[in-house]
Design a protein around this motif. Sequence first.
Motif, PDB file in Angstrom:
ATOM      1  N   UNK A  56       1.120  -1.385   0.317  1.00 46.55           N
ATOM      2  CA  UNK A  56       0.300   0.028  -0.018  1.00 46.55           C
ATOM      3  C   UNK A  56       1.127   0.810  -0.150  1.00 46.55           C
ATOM      4  N   UNK A  57       2.110   0.994   0.779  1.00 50.36           N
ATOM      5  CA  UNK A  57       2.381   2.728   1.000  1.00 50.36           C
ATOM      6  C   UNK A  57       3.538   2.493  -0.214  1.00 50.36           C
ATOM      7  N   UNK A  58       4.002   1.760  -0.903  1.00 48.53           N
ATOM      8  CA  UNK A  58       4.626   1.997  -1.953  1.00 48.53           C
ATOM      9  C   UNK A  58       3.585   1.521  -3.583  1.00 48.53           C
ATOM     10  N   UNK A  59       2.237   2.387  -3.051  1.00 52.00           N
ATOM     11  CA  UNK A  59       1.723   2.379  -4.383  1.00 52.00           C
ATOM     12  C   UNK A  59       0.715   3.750  -4.487  1.00 52.00           C
ATOM     13  N   UNK A  60       1.227   4.498  -5.468  1.00 50.68           N
ATOM     14  CA  UNK A  60       1.575   6.406  -5.401  1.00 50.68           C
ATOM     15  C   UNK A  60      -0.235   6.328  -5.152  1.00 50.68           C
ATOM     16  N   UNK A  61      -1.000   5.528  -6.024  1.00 52.26           N
ATOM     17  CA  UNK A  61      -1.855   5.577  -6.298  1.00 52.26           C
ATOM     18  C   UNK A  61      -2.460   5.896  -4.376  1.00 52.26           C
ATOM     19  N   UNK A  62      -2.251   4.574  -3.675  1.00 56.36           N
ATOM     20  CA  UNK A  62      -3.074   5.004  -2.320  1.00 56.36           C
ATOM     21  C   UNK A  62      -2.328   6.540  -1.582  1.00 56.36           C
ATOM     22  N   UNK A  63      -0.986   6.779  -2.164  1.00 53.96           N
ATOM     23  CA  UNK A  63      -0.238   8.406  -1.966  1.00 53.96           C
ATOM     24  C   UNK A  63      -2.025   9.569  -2.640  1.00 53.96           C
ATOM     25  N   UNK A  64      -1.975   9.436  -4.234  1.00 53.70           N
ATOM     26  CA  UNK A  64      -3.146  10.020  -3.888  1.00 53.70           C
ATOM     27  C   UNK A  64      -4.805  10.488  -3.672  1.00 53.70           C
ATOM     28  N   UNK A  65      -4.993   8.544  -3.195  1.00 52.12           N
ATOM     29  CA  UNK A  65      -6.218   8.967  -2.238  1.00 52.12           C
ATOM     30  C   UNK A  65      -5.943   9.394  -0.762  1.00 52.12           C
ATOM     31  N   UNK A 228     -18.249  10.206  -5.463  1.00 53.89           N
ATOM     32  CA  UNK A 228     -17.186   9.691  -5.739  1.00 53.89           C
ATOM     33  C   UNK A 228     -17.158   8.746  -6.502  1.00 53.89           C
ATOM     34  N   UNK A 229     -18.178   8.189  -5.769  1.00 53.85           N
ATOM     35  CA  UNK A 229     -18.277   6.529  -6.780  1.00 53.85           C
ATOM     36  C   UNK A 229     -18.850   6.570  -7.974  1.00 53.85           C
ATOM     37  N   UNK A 230     -19.977   7.464  -7.459  1.00 57.33           N
ATOM     38  CA  UNK A 230     -21.045   7.269  -8.161  1.00 57.33           C
ATOM     39  C   UNK A 230     -20.463   8.582  -9.776  1.00 57.33           C
ATOM     40  N   UNK A 231     -20.093   9.221  -9.659  1.00 57.78           N
ATOM     41  CA  UNK A 231     -19.819  10.932 -10.572  1.00 57.78           C
ATOM     42  C   UNK A 231     -18.744  10.282 -11.395  1.00 57.78           C
ATOM     43  N   UNK A 232     -17.672  10.256 -11.279  1.00 60.90           N
ATOM     44  CA  UNK A 232     -16.106   9.654 -11.488  1.00 60.90           C
ATOM     45  C   UNK A 232     -15.372   8.206 -11.422  1.00 60.90           C
ATOM     46  N   UNK A 233     -15.486   7.294 -10.477  1.00 60.84           N
ATOM     47  CA  UNK A 233     -15.080   5.805 -10.076  1.00 60.84           C
ATOM     48  C   UNK A 233     -13.649   6.246  -9.419  1.00 60.84           C
ATOM     49  N   UNK A 234     -13.482   7.955  -9.371  1.00 62.25           N
ATOM     50  CA  UNK A 234     -12.077   7.675  -8.658  1.00 62.25           C
ATOM     51  C   UNK A 234     -11.060   8.703  -9.667  1.00 62.25           C
ATOM     52  N   UNK A 235     -11.341   8.506 -11.168  1.00 62.83           N
ATOM     53  CA  UNK A 235     -10.595   9.799 -12.362  1.00 62.83           C
ATOM     54  C   UNK A 235     -10.800  10.881 -12.129  1.00 62.83           C
ATOM     55  N   UNK A 236     -10.227  11.361 -13.244  1.00 60.17           N
ATOM     56  CA  UNK A 236      -9.851  10.639 -14.311  1.00 60.17           C
ATOM     57  C   UNK A 236      -8.331  11.019 -13.452  1.00 60.17           C
ATOM     58  N   UNK A 237      -7.350  10.279 -13.710  1.00 53.83           N
ATOM     59  CA  UNK A 237      -6.036   9.619 -13.559  1.00 53.83           C
ATOM     60  C   UNK A 237      -5.931   9.747 -11.674  1.00 53.83           C
ATOM     61  N   UNK A 238      -7.077   8.730 -11.139  1.00 53.46           N
ATOM     62  CA  UNK A 238      -7.211   9.340  -9.994  1.00 53.46           C
ATOM     63  C   UNK A 238      -6.950  10.126  -9.593  1.00 53.46           C
ATOM     64  N   UNK A 239      -7.642  11.403  -9.965  1.00 53.95           N
ATOM     65  CA  UNK A 239      -7.161  12.458  -8.717  1.00 53.95           C
ATOM     66  C   UNK A 239      -8.548  12.904  -8.510  1.00 53.95           C
TER      67      UNK A 239
END
Lengths: 288, 447, 278
Positions: A56-65, A228-239
Amino acid sequence: MIRSGMRLPIALSLAPGVALFATFFVVPFALLVTSSFSEWSGLEFRFTGLENFQRMLADFVFWRAAGNTVFYSAVGVFVQVPLGCLIGIILAQKIRGWKVFRAIIFVPWVISGAAFALVFSMFYNPRFGLLNDILALFGFASRHDWLFDTSTARFAIAGTFAFVLGFTMIVVMAEIASIPKELYEAAECDGAQGWRLHRYITLPLLRNAIGTCVLIRLLSDIGLFDIVYILTLGGPNDSTVTLALYGYRAYLSGEWGFASAIGSTILLIGLVLILSVSRLFRLGERAQ
Amino acid sequence: MCSISRRVLSGTTRLARPAAVAVTLAAAATAVASEPIVISCGACQESPSDPFLQYNYEATQRFNTAHERRYHVQVRQNQYANSGGPERLQYYQRLAVADDLPDVFLLNASEIKELRQTGKLRDLTQDLATDISWRDSFAKDVFSALSDDNGRIWAIPQQRDAIGIYYNRDMLASAGYSDFPETWEDFEAAAEKLKAAGHIAIALDGAWSTLLMWSNLIGTHPEANGFLQEGIRYADDYPLNPAVVTATETLKRWHNAGYVNADAFSGDFQNAAAAYLSGEAAMVANGPWMVNTQLRTNAAIEGLYERTGYAPSPGWEPGARGAIVVTGAGWSSGHTANDETAEAVLAFLKFLSSPEEQLEQARLTGARPAVKIEPEAIVASNLEPLGSTLAEQADSLAFTYPHWRVHAPGLFLEAWRNLWPAYVRGELNSETFLQRLANDAGAKPRG
Amino acid sequence: MNLPSFRQSLSTLAIYSTLALAALVALGPTAWVMLSSFKTARQIFSGSGLLPSPFTLQGYVDAFAQVRLHEYLLNTLVYAAGGTLGALTVATLAAYPLARYRFAGRNTLVALISLALALPVVGLAVPEFFIMRALGLFDTKWGLIIFYSAQLFPLSFVILRSFLLSLPTDLEEAALIDGAGYFRIVLQIIVPLCRPALATAAVVAFVIIWNDFFFANLLTTSQENQNAQIALAGFRSQFRFNVTGALAGATLVMLVPIVVFLALQRQVIAGLTAGSTK
């Protein structure tokens, strides 16, 4: 102390609550913590130590989240709560029409995230949405795609809840109602007026109420999911992705142990925040 | 999303009549006319808004009436019956863990891949092998997406569709095109003219419809090397395949050149369709079912259906056009044992793949039959001409290929929706985009 | 011109402008969507005109005829009413002894339950799913009612207990001396006394359960058990191109808690402030 004849009825009376609480809070909590350190797919279970957390800590998506979750929380704390306080202080003066305003401003609080998501998917739509029409009235005509442009997406998401002021408003109003009138009268005698009155009397006395609102806001922002889930699914580019959604993705791909590690992290952050906010606002102590 | 599933739901069957009769007789002989054998169906609920489910429902009623004493198909309500997306897969995975899969239900190709690993799906290879006439009744290639690498078959095809591009003939004519562009170069020139005239050239949604165009760009590329048939499963193939890189960059260029609708990333096919149906957009890619579900409803402006053409994809060379032809989904069974329940399951599957039922499904949904049907029977059944014409045309095109969904890994759509808008706006380069798309989608390394 | 009164009217203007803006921002987008539910699909997608023209109720007809919204609404009502009733019953039974009697472990128990209020429950998603399945409650109506009862138990408990702590004990003591049994005291004295607190907890619990999407999505799979929020999220696919139907459905789903709130404003407000500041 309890008369002996009371022991049984008290035990019986506590039993359902304790049973429900144990089943749906204590056991899940224990399961969550245990499975955080394992690989678990519903079929197989295998301890893997800290692997999930390392991954988890190595995943940049985690840090973005995590970054987005901090951002949403900050919007809640620094935009929503102050605005709610402002409205609450204004309406607590019981100016003409206060009940109507209170009702209107509170209504969004009872609308569900799912409904709000539908509302804002229409509102932000660049082809037929209302937002661009309104901006055009002020000379900013564009067909900007608010939700699906990385530079604005998280602001668009924050915009869906930043102005849901109802909760802070009523908590502040209730707290002000409990301030003794004599305090104000005394201050007026000393020459304080208008906003100065609020600056030096009301705000300090609201410490407890504001702290509570900050806390509740933080708790719901840490778990932000529906919109977030309904509108963008977390995107674009995990933003726009949040920790809760990040965990849900892991759950969807069948990696329950990993999802649990994320869940544990959410709870841990929640715990740290509760403690620090309670400290900061000295919650629980009454104002002097 | 639903529109996505639509194309995905595809159908099945065909009844080899003699075999069915034999089975029925044998069963009749052993069963002492009593309680019928009850099986559950996870995709047969009534649905006024979804013609596919509605067809399944009506077919179930017909089957139950025809086999009153012997078999009874019980409808099992299922919220995900007509949705694509990971929720449906997750739902069936949960049921598989609980040993509670329906006896018959619909799965798309990528779901089959995931679900067969649970060991709870019925391997239909043997069932088809023991009934040669049933097996031979199916059209060409319909099993390819429903089988695994060892040739084992996990579902009975629901339909076989040719998917093309709808276009507004008047708008294209006003741009100087009396026929649909034959090459991608022409296509872009037409788009340029349409844009200059103030139209949206092609309506996209950032998901289903965008990916159909992506599939067309890849599938008609001479160097595609079977990416849509196979490579899409493997992470290494995305950034290395020249067809994929070219297709991705071409599609991006259309956005940057302003050929598309302002809400081209919403992920809702609804928005792309609305642009076409309102007469603002000149083209939109979608399957033949769109005729009945939208073009001929009051969601479309007056007379749009009459002005609409349905074309195969342009190609990279003159005379090298292509079309998506898919059996994207089929009927699977969660009943693995060989008992009398299995007998009922097979009877139902054979019923659904009978020519009569397949034609009825075609009539109701616009989906094309997955079984061989005499040309006269097709003519006699008066199928909708737009879809039928494309389906006939497809067999003589230079390229036919499945769309992305058939072989893509499970989280492909989510990964695409997440990354695509950022890529189009220049935040990721092609290589990063394709590599991340592959990884996030769950594509595996080769070998 | 009289300067003080000019300044005063200026500040009145500022105050009302702020309020008007807040009201507009709060409800504007929602009101626009509600208004759009009376438009035709064509008008919605062309983005022309704020008011419906032509005006149509077709969306509302479709919401019931096509999506069978009434079935989802009924489910949601069953969950909200059942979950609220369950939570309140269990919370009353637990709050009374924990407010009135001293025994070993009492404080720990109270602290634990209160702490649960501060849990971001989405973190518990996976284990909750697993437990529901293990208990055979997954994807059943009873399962969800029990689950919501448990979810809303801590909040109801805290509201009720803090209310009980603020009540004098004379009535109960008198009843005890008269020889009344424990459960008779709960039923005949405590419940009537707690009516205001029960009402506030009930309204808040009802609205929270009504609006739940996360757990309804996680813990149900069949259509017959799903709630209106899930139907909302799935509307665009369910309805396919019937955008008016989707908006009509959303409007109806939103209206229920709005009406509950407007009718019971006092209880909601009292409940929220009690649950949070005490």
